[in-house]
Design a protein around this motif. Sequence first.
Motif, PDB file in Angstrom:
ATOM      1  N   VAL A 123     122.447  -9.481   6.487  1.00  0.00           N
ATOM      2  CA  VAL A 123     122.912 -10.717   6.831  1.00  0.00           C
ATOM      3  C   VAL A 123     122.445 -11.609   6.014  1.00  0.00           C
ATOM      4  O   VAL A 123     121.364 -12.218   6.128  1.00  0.00           O
ATOM      5  N   PRO A 124     123.196 -12.177   4.858  1.00  0.00           N
ATOM      6  CA  PRO A 124     122.888 -13.032   3.973  1.00  0.00           C
ATOM      7  C   PRO A 124     123.200 -14.556   4.642  1.00  0.00           C
ATOM      8  O   PRO A 124     124.386 -14.563   5.005  1.00  0.00           O
ATOM      9  N   LEU A 125     122.623 -15.410   4.177  1.00  0.00           N
ATOM     10  CA  LEU A 125     122.884 -16.945   4.455  1.00  0.00           C
ATOM     11  C   LEU A 125     123.145 -17.474   3.425  1.00  0.00           C
ATOM     12  O   LEU A 125     122.608 -17.508   2.161  1.00  0.00           O
ATOM     13  N   ARG A 126     124.339 -18.473   3.245  1.00  0.00           N
ATOM     14  CA  ARG A 126     124.746 -19.131   2.108  1.00  0.00           C
ATOM     15  C   ARG A 126     125.307 -20.504   2.499  1.00  0.00           C
ATOM     16  O   ARG A 126     126.131 -20.590   3.389  1.00  0.00           O
ATOM     17  N   SER A 127     124.952 -21.597   1.667  1.00  0.00           N
ATOM     18  CA  SER A 127     125.359 -23.030   2.090  1.00  0.00           C
ATOM     19  C   SER A 127     126.665 -23.077   1.425  1.00  0.00           C
ATOM     20  O   SER A 127     126.984 -22.896   0.451  1.00  0.00           O
ATOM     21  N   ILE A 128     127.446 -24.035   2.110  1.00  0.00           N
ATOM     22  CA  ILE A 128     128.780 -24.346   1.572  1.00  0.00           C
ATOM     23  C   ILE A 128     128.822 -25.801   1.585  1.00  0.00           C
ATOM     24  O   ILE A 128     129.620 -26.470   1.612  1.00  0.00           O
ATOM     25  N   GLY A 129     127.527 -26.699   1.496  1.00  0.00           N
ATOM     26  CA  GLY A 129     127.464 -28.021   1.535  1.00  0.00           C
ATOM     27  C   GLY A 129     127.799 -28.565   2.640  1.00  0.00           C
ATOM     28  O   GLY A 129     128.021 -27.929   3.820  1.00  0.00           O
ATOM     29  N   ASP A 130     127.554 -30.000   2.865  1.00  0.00           N
ATOM     30  CA  ASP A 130     127.707 -30.871   4.148  1.00  0.00           C
ATOM     31  C   ASP A 130     126.778 -30.506   5.099  1.00  0.00           C
ATOM     32  O   ASP A 130     127.085 -30.609   6.536  1.00  0.00           O
ATOM     33  N   GLY A 131     125.722 -29.896   4.827  1.00  0.00           N
ATOM     34  CA  GLY A 131     124.748 -29.476   5.691  1.00  0.00           C
ATOM     35  C   GLY A 131     125.091 -28.169   6.619  1.00  0.00           C
ATOM     36  O   GLY A 131     124.248 -27.821   7.602  1.00  0.00           O
ATOM     37  N   ILE A 132     126.138 -27.599   5.996  1.00  0.00           N
ATOM     38  CA  ILE A 132     126.446 -26.164   6.888  1.00  0.00           C
ATOM     39  C   ILE A 132     126.153 -24.867   6.054  1.00  0.00           C
ATOM     40  O   ILE A 132     126.456 -24.920   4.881  1.00  0.00           O
ATOM     41  N   THR A 133     125.630 -24.163   6.708  1.00  0.00           N
ATOM     42  CA  THR A 133     125.187 -22.924   6.142  1.00  0.00           C
ATOM     43  C   THR A 133     126.116 -21.679   6.823  1.00  0.00           C
ATOM     44  O   THR A 133     126.216 -21.745   8.310  1.00  0.00           O
ATOM     45  N   LEU A 134     126.692 -20.578   6.017  1.00  0.00           N
ATOM     46  CA  LEU A 134     127.291 -19.812   6.704  1.00  0.00           C
ATOM     47  C   LEU A 134     126.336 -18.250   6.889  1.00  0.00           C
ATOM     48  O   LEU A 134     125.445 -18.338   6.139  1.00  0.00           O
ATOM     49  N   VAL A 135     126.491 -17.886   8.187  1.00  0.00           N
ATOM     50  CA  VAL A 135     125.788 -16.541   8.626  1.00  0.00           C
ATOM     51  C   VAL A 135     126.747 -15.322   8.246  1.00  0.00           C
ATOM     52  O   VAL A 135     127.654 -15.206   8.939  1.00  0.00           O
ATOM     53  N   GLY A 136     126.261 -14.593   6.938  1.00  0.00           N
ATOM     54  CA  GLY A 136     127.178 -13.684   6.504  1.00  0.00           C
ATOM     55  C   GLY A 136     127.134 -12.423   7.314  1.00  0.00           C
ATOM     56  O   GLY A 136     126.337 -11.473   7.281  1.00  0.00           O
ATOM     57  N   LEU A 137     128.135 -12.538   8.337  1.00  0.00           N
ATOM     58  CA  LEU A 137     128.218 -11.127   9.136  1.00  0.00           C
ATOM     59  C   LEU A 137     129.027 -10.355   8.840  1.00  0.00           C
ATOM     60  O   LEU A 137     129.427  -9.197   9.681  1.00  0.00           O
ATOM     61  N   SER A 138     129.836 -10.368   7.835  1.00  0.00           N
ATOM     62  CA  SER A 138     131.072  -9.621   7.456  1.00  0.00           C
ATOM     63  C   SER A 138     130.944  -8.681   6.302  1.00  0.00           C
ATOM     64  O   SER A 138     131.853  -8.161   5.509  1.00  0.00           O
ATOM     65  N   GLU A 139     129.566  -8.061   6.226  1.00  0.00           N
ATOM     66  CA  GLU A 139     129.169  -7.208   5.121  1.00  0.00           C
ATOM     67  C   GLU A 139     129.396  -5.639   5.360  1.00  0.00           C
ATOM     68  O   GLU A 139     128.894  -4.751   4.491  1.00  0.00           O
ATOM     69  N   GLY A 140     129.866  -5.296   6.690  1.00  0.00           N
ATOM     70  CA  GLY A 140     129.890  -3.923   6.984  1.00  0.00           C
ATOM     71  C   GLY A 140     131.100  -3.401   6.692  1.00  0.00           C
ATOM     72  O   GLY A 140     132.148  -3.879   5.874  1.00  0.00           O
ATOM     73  N   PRO A 141     131.430  -2.200   7.124  1.00  0.00           N
ATOM     74  CA  PRO A 141     132.436  -1.168   6.702  1.00  0.00           C
ATOM     75  C   PRO A 141     133.867  -1.649   6.954  1.00  0.00           C
ATOM     76  O   PRO A 141     134.947  -1.412   6.416  1.00  0.00           O
ATOM     77  N   THR A 142     134.156  -2.696   7.949  1.00  0.00           N
ATOM     78  CA  THR A 142     135.429  -2.844   8.209  1.00  0.00           C
ATOM     79  C   THR A 142     135.380  -4.609   8.122  1.00  0.00           C
ATOM     80  O   THR A 142     136.523  -5.126   8.317  1.00  0.00           O
ATOM     81  N   LEU A 143     134.622  -5.163   7.237  1.00  0.00           N
ATOM     82  CA  LEU A 143     134.519  -6.362   6.870  1.00  0.00           C
ATOM     83  C   LEU A 143     134.823  -7.511   7.754  1.00  0.00           C
ATOM     84  O   LEU A 143     135.368  -8.583   7.635  1.00  0.00           O
ATOM     85  N   ALA A 144     134.046  -7.175   9.006  1.00  0.00           N
ATOM     86  CA  ALA A 144     134.153  -8.112  10.348  1.00  0.00           C
ATOM     87  C   ALA A 144     132.831  -8.451  11.064  1.00  0.00           C
ATOM     88  O   ALA A 144     132.276  -7.315  10.772  1.00  0.00           O
ATOM     89  N   PHE A 145     132.672  -9.247  11.428  1.00  0.00           N
ATOM     90  CA  PHE A 145     131.310  -9.357  12.328  1.00  0.00           C
ATOM     91  C   PHE A 145     131.186  -8.400  13.425  1.00  0.00           C
ATOM     92  O   PHE A 145     129.918  -8.075  13.828  1.00  0.00           O
ATOM     93  N   LYS A 146     132.166  -7.715  13.839  1.00  0.00           N
ATOM     94  CA  LYS A 146     132.106  -6.698  15.137  1.00  0.00           C
ATOM     95  C   LYS A 146     131.258  -5.606  14.405  1.00  0.00           C
ATOM     96  O   LYS A 146     130.780  -4.740  15.278  1.00  0.00           O
ATOM     97  N   ASP A 147     131.172  -5.263  13.256  1.00  0.00           N
ATOM     98  CA  ASP A 147     130.532  -4.106  12.437  1.00  0.00           C
ATOM     99  C   ASP A 147     128.947  -4.292  13.034  1.00  0.00           C
ATOM    100  O   ASP A 147     128.366  -3.179  13.159  1.00  0.00           O
ATOM    101  N   MET A 148     128.371  -5.634  13.143  1.00  0.00           N
ATOM    102  CA  MET A 148     127.143  -5.875  13.455  1.00  0.00           C
ATOM    103  C   MET A 148     126.648  -5.061  14.701  1.00  0.00           C
ATOM    104  O   MET A 148     125.391  -4.317  14.657  1.00  0.00           O
ATOM    105  N   ALA A 149     127.423  -5.249  15.747  1.00  0.00           N
ATOM    106  CA  ALA A 149     127.128  -4.743  16.878  1.00  0.00           C
ATOM    107  C   ALA A 149     127.507  -3.191  17.218  1.00  0.00           C
ATOM    108  O   ALA A 149     126.893  -2.313  17.628  1.00  0.00           O
ATOM    109  N   MET A 150     128.872  -2.811  16.533  1.00  0.00           N
ATOM    110  CA  MET A 150     129.617  -1.620  16.792  1.00  0.00           C
ATOM    111  C   MET A 150     128.682  -0.267  16.040  1.00  0.00           C
ATOM    112  O   MET A 150     128.826   0.669  16.584  1.00  0.00           O
ATOM    113  N   GLN A 151     128.208  -0.970  14.821  1.00  0.00           N
ATOM    114  CA  GLN A 151     127.577   0.193  14.086  1.00  0.00           C
ATOM    115  C   GLN A 151     126.569   0.761  14.793  1.00  0.00           C
ATOM    116  O   GLN A 151     126.022   2.145  14.959  1.00  0.00           O
TER     117      GLN A 151
END
Length: 472
Positions: free
Chosen positions: A87-115
């Motif tokens: 789960v990488p974190l990356r800034s997109i400016g304006d004080g907002i950071t994205l929590v990268g939950l879409s690195e799994g096999p189906t490219l969506a955050f549901k992989d985090m729990a489903m795996q």
Amino acid sequence: MRYISTRGGMTPQPFSETLLEGLAPDGGLAVPEQLPQVDAETLERWRALTYPQLAAEVLGLFATDIPREDLARMTADAYVDFPDAVVPLRSIGDGITLVGLSEGPTLAFKDMAMQFLGQALDYVLERKDQVLNIVGATSGDTGSAAEHALRGKDRVSVFMLSPQGRMSSFQRAQMYSLDDANVHNIAVEGVFDDCQNLVKKLAGDLEFKRAQHLGAVNSINLGRIAAQVVYYFWAWLRVTDAVEPEFRSGFEVSFTVPSGNFGNILSGFFAKGMGVPIRRLVLAANENNVLDEFFRTGVYRPRSAADTHATSSPSMDISKASNLERFIFELVGQDPSRVADFFRSIDEQGFVDLSAEQPRFEAEFGVVSGTSTHADRLATIRSVHEASGEIIDPHTADGVKVAREFLETDVPMLVLETAKPQKFAETITEAIGVELEFSAELQRMLAAPQHVTEMADDEQALRAFVAANALH
């Protein structure tokens, strides 16, 4: 740690039993008798852990009936197909950071729990020498994540209901291109809520449920919620890595969560209750903004299928959020009779007026909300791309748009990423004029034959199909 039902009719049971049960026998949802607590000293001890190691620690607080070494093996196996950071974190400016939950096999955050859930179900079923037939509903990403986590497993069969014509072409291909014998895709005439209603009807018939060994992987399954709690801990730890040690304890962050079925943000609600210093949980809705209306006004007014909009963030096209029941359970002081009153009011008059309780939503629980539209998400995708070079998917864009309305000085704002933009390429092209590139593997998936059974919104037809294809 044992679990009870929000409706009060389930004997307390351990974690492994809730995994197989799905919907509680009384029609309610499993919740912990009390949330486990994590103190500042434990948080610091967890700081050096990898994501799989942290997952084993957090899930170990929920799954006390599973040996810790077995949990550690399951979490290590669950996240093997993710990058090292998971789960990488990356800034997109304006004080907002994205929590990268879409690195799994189906490219969506549901992989985090489903795996993890795939590993856990295998583990429990093997030890019980049982089989399980999963009947689930998806508005887009749950289905593919579940099917990819469970495909080819000997003891599990998956019956996944999806709304005809309501998902992106990528989402359909990701599900329907699978030809594993234990995966059954069913496209239902209607919207997601119709699919979810069918799932609940089958799960509510205890005789049929027991005879067909039915279970669930939707976020009504407590295992999904518990596994999602982990990344709230992880994100807080990574943000506070940059904070001087003497100032870390109690350092607050806020999370914005694109929300459909209320499961993802409920996991944040649990994390906050466990001790993660979360100031606000910001719910981001799309045009199907039933939840936004509820958290702004206290009036909960579910919509019919006919009034549920088809939008460009389709995974949030939900008007009856199942996991809201777990929040209501806490709101009414864990009183099952008041939970029953809540649903009785909906049945009788179509809405519930809890406006007297609305001030508690933020003051006591930290939950606020906002709505995003198609025009908003196009503008947000465009502005984020111009400012940072990042391309975000439409659901994440809903989150960023609403997050901007709740920024506070010195309180980091984290937005939970929902999916990779490739899953919604048409909207990305509309927003920024870019044709996204697809890997050779994704191109093969998009071109592959699709396997799906079309079905009317018909409970009896679904019963017959499940009975004819279930594992026994």
